[in-house]
Design a protein around this motif. Sequence first.
Motif, PDB file in Angstrom:
ATOM      1  N   ASP A 269       0.825  -1.208   0.000  1.00 14.84           N
ATOM      2  CA  ASP A 269       0.000   0.000   0.000  1.00 14.84           C
ATOM      3  C   ASP A 269       0.856   1.254   0.000  1.00 14.84           C
ATOM      4  N   LYS A 270       2.004   1.163   0.679  1.00 12.28           N
ATOM      5  CA  LYS A 270       2.859   2.329   0.834  1.00 12.28           C
ATOM      6  C   LYS A 270       4.322   1.889   0.820  1.00 12.28           C
ATOM      7  N   VAL A 271       5.171   2.745   0.230  1.00 10.83           N
ATOM      8  CA  VAL A 271       6.591   2.446   0.090  1.00 10.83           C
ATOM      9  C   VAL A 271       7.396   3.619   0.628  1.00 10.83           C
ATOM     10  N   LEU A 272       8.400   3.301   1.431  1.00 14.60           N
ATOM     11  CA  LEU A 272       9.198   4.293   2.146  1.00 14.60           C
ATOM     12  C   LEU A 272      10.680   4.047   1.887  1.00 14.60           C
ATOM     13  N   SER A 273      11.454   5.105   1.737  1.00 11.76           N
ATOM     14  CA  SER A 273      12.905   4.976   1.716  1.00 11.76           C
ATOM     15  C   SER A 273      13.526   6.271   2.208  1.00 11.76           C
ATOM     16  N   THR A 274      14.282   6.167   3.300  1.00 10.88           N
ATOM     17  CA  THR A 274      14.847   7.354   3.937  1.00 10.88           C
ATOM     18  C   THR A 274      16.361   7.355   3.768  1.00 10.88           C
ATOM     19  N   PHE A 275      16.834   8.212   2.866  1.00  6.65           N
ATOM     20  CA  PHE A 275      18.268   8.326   2.565  1.00  6.65           C
ATOM     21  C   PHE A 275      18.862   6.951   2.268  1.00  6.65           C
ATOM     22  N   GLY A 276      18.075   6.114   1.563  1.00  4.20           N
ATOM     23  CA  GLY A 276      18.492   4.746   1.293  1.00  4.20           C
ATOM     24  C   GLY A 276      18.563   4.427  -0.184  1.00  4.20           C
ATOM     25  N   VAL A 277      17.401   4.432  -0.852  1.00  5.06           N
ATOM     26  CA  VAL A 277      17.368   4.103  -2.273  1.00  5.06           C
ATOM     27  C   VAL A 277      18.209   5.081  -3.085  1.00  5.06           C
ATOM     28  N   ILE A 278      18.467   6.260  -2.539  1.00  7.68           N
ATOM     29  CA  ILE A 278      19.266   7.253  -3.262  1.00  7.68           C
ATOM     30  C   ILE A 278      20.681   6.752  -3.548  1.00  7.68           C
ATOM     31  N   PHE A 279      21.149   5.763  -2.798  1.00  9.87           N
ATOM     32  CA  PHE A 279      22.495   5.223  -2.994  1.00  9.87           C
ATOM     33  C   PHE A 279      22.521   4.006  -3.914  1.00  9.87           C
TER      34      PHE A 279
END
Length: 271
Positions: A116-126
Amino acid sequence: MPEHVSNGILEHNREAAAIWGAGGLHYDLVSFAISDALAHAAQRLNPKPGDKVLDVATGTGWSARNAARLGANVTAIDISADLIDAARLLSTGIEPPIDYHIADAENLPFPDESFDKVLSTFGVIFAGNHRRAANELARVCRKGGRLSISAWSPTGAVARFFAVIGAHTKAPPPTESPLSWGDPAHIEDLLGKEFTITFEHGTNNVYHDSVEDIWNWYIRGFGPLRTLYEGLNEGERAALKRDVDAYHAHYQVEAGLHIKREYLIVIGEKR
């Protein structure tokens, strides 16, 4: 020829997995220092009890726990086995329990529209390949679902810090800069076809007593700095510490250090 995959991790991301995992359990201190920004992203995700949430590149699970505390059923992945081990340990007793997996943001082991919801905090950016990672975020999010990403500003304090670190790094810079995710135009190019996107700017506030305190904090837990330092000779180590200390000294205030780091929150609604 298909890229080799080992334990779900693509070949070009395996070195990064080792670097980010070098801090192990101590990486949680890094997350603590940016916890205001992590909370910002989780609140914009707005998880509800029973929501199926995926946290991509969870590190030690700080953001996964933020979502689980709000009642969501959270699955969280990271490329580092050491960080996943730390996340499981630190998440003991969290309800609902968090389901942790070693997995690659560019090769998510989940069916289409699983969350339902997807989160990435300073993560997928790498992630090594931005478009592949962005496509995976979109693929696993259901229609009408929500995406929340936090990304460092390409021109702010973190960019200056990375430049200091980069001056001491012998390895070539990444083909795609993680700081590009902090550029709204780049996000629109990556995700605008699949999501209606809203942006919100924020500032992470970090407090330490001295440059020595923050050096010790990050040399323990921040894998990229720790692995760089360990690979240098004595003179190179001294030069690195001198430059990092000088960078942090600019943030001196009466009470010690107050570091302000600019970031972007990306809020997406799946079309």
